[in-house]
Write an enzyme that holds these catalytic residues in place. Structure first.
Site, mmCIF file in Angstrom:
data_model
loop_
_atom_site.group_PDB
_atom_site.id
_atom_site.type_symbol
_atom_site.label_atom_id
_atom_site.label_comp_id
_atom_site.label_asym_id
_atom_site.label_seq_id
_atom_site.Cartn_x
_atom_site.Cartn_y
_atom_site.Cartn_z
ATOM 1 N N ALA A 58 0.767 -1.249 -0.010
ATOM 2 C CA ALA A 58 0.080 0.135 -0.098
ATOM 3 C C ALA A 58 0.945 1.219 -0.187
ATOM 4 C CB ALA A 58 -0.983 0.045 1.357
ATOM 5 N N TYR A 183 -9.835 0.147 4.436
ATOM 6 C CA TYR A 183 -9.321 1.372 3.916
ATOM 7 C C TYR A 183 -10.342 2.157 3.461
ATOM 8 C CZ TYR A 183 -5.116 -0.973 5.866
ATOM 9 O OH TYR A 183 -4.328 -1.661 6.808
#
Length: 356
Positions: A58, A183
């Site tokens: 990420a 997220y």
């Protein structure tokens, strides 16, 4: 019979040498988002080991989108330049460099697990205001995020698009948009974390509005000949949350805007979900998306054995497998799997012994 796992896979203008991809896994080893020698060795080793695609962990599209202060980022031209060394080496080994673009939303501003027990940062440690779809905390011990304004959502869409352009400059050939594991984009999709009453909340099409805008902005910013992936959590594993039927509807929308592959994971939205983890436990979600939406998928989660991976791709459960922890334990898993499956995968010239 030839191995399906070690057959090429072509998506747009990229041909992957096999169906084994490295799953994005956070290393929390950067400073101000800049990659370190750790990242060069980590990704380089797995490129040498025979994986076809390495999806970088990420990588935050904005400083406030980081999970921890150790996250990678790509919010400036300086960051893009710093990744070129890694992507060049990965390509030189015959692998494809990919990057996962991400914004942590309400799950941001936490400590690095091995340094502070995976808890929210304190003000003295550099904590920042977390953002989210709604003012709903991830867990009782976590701060309540500030609900994002429509103007801030426009900015997030722009940040993802700009990050994609920088990723191209950095040498990546695949981008994956992170919409899983609780997220920011996942926070908008799930009714458990999205309590908005405006055009970004309520119905599925409203909850999907921001993630779809992000995906479309990235697709438009990315070259036509290069693929865009999306990682989804196909279920929250919680009653009343995001689930497979909603995933299928959303996957159709993603396919319609030109997304090339759905990376099928699960969970991560809430801290107390009961996840029945075990070998191949997420593969049914990949199969459902692939067969019902008619879009390529990748399966991930507790895939550890060569014959298990072969079965997944040869029976149409997925077009590729994503290996995470197993590739941490053994960076050369693809080379060893090829030997076990009697498939062809060339070892690096440096590891071969010449004939005497």
């Amino acid at each position: 019979m030839a191995s399906k796992l070690f057959s090429p896979l072509k998506l747009r203008g990229i041909e992957f040498r096999n169906r084994i991809f490295l799953s994005p896994m956070d290393m929390y080893s950067s400073e101000d988002g800049i990659p370190s020698d750790w990242h060069f060795v980590h990704y380089g080793t797995r490129a040498v080991g025979g994986a076809a695609l390495l999806i970088q962990e990420a990588t935050a599209v904005a400083p406030e989108g980081r999970i921890t202060l150790g996250d990678l980022g790509i919010w400036s031209d300086k960051h893009a330049e710093a990744f070129k060394r890694i992507t060049a080496f990965v390509k030189a080994q015959g692998a494809v460099p990919g990057v996962q673009l991400a914004h942590a939303g309400r799950k941001a501003s936490v400590t690095i697990a091995w340094l502070g027990g995976d808890r929210p940062l304190t003000e003295q440690e550099g904590a920042w205001q977390t953002l989210g779809a709604s003012p709903v905390a991830f867990a009782p011990s976590c701060p309540v995020p500030r609900e994002m304004t429509p103007e801030e959502l426009d900015e997030v869409v722009s940040q993802f698009a700009t990050a994609a352009k920088r990723a191209l400059v950095a040498g990546y050939e695949v981008v994956e948009v992170h919409m899983a594991h609780g997220y920011l984009c996942h926070q908008f999709l799930s009714p458990l974390s999205n309590k908005r009453s405006d055009e970004y909340g309520g119905s599925l099409i409203n909850r999907a509005r921001l993630p779809l805008r992000v995906a479309e902005a990235v697709r438009n910013a990315w070259p036509e000949n290069l693929p865009v992936f999306v990682r989804l959590s196909a279920t929250d594993w919680v009653e009343g949350g995001w689930d497979l039927p909603q995933t299928l509807q959303f996957a159709h929308l993603l396919k319609n805007i030109g997304i090339d592959l759905i990376d099928c994971s699960t969970g991560g939205l809430v801290s107390d979900a009961k996840i029945p983890a075990g070998p191949g436990f997420q593969t049914p979600f990949s199969a459902a998306v692939r067969n019902e939406v008619k879009i390529p998928t990748a399966a991930v989660g507790c895939i550890t054995e060569p014959f298990q991976a072969e079965q997944i791709v040869s029976t149409g459960i997925a077009d590729a497998v994503l290996l995470g922890r197993e590739m941490l334990r053994n960076p050369y898993w693809p080379l060893e799997a090829a030997r076990e499956l009697r498939a062809d995968l060339a070892w690096p010239s440096q590891y071969l012994r010449g004939k005497k």
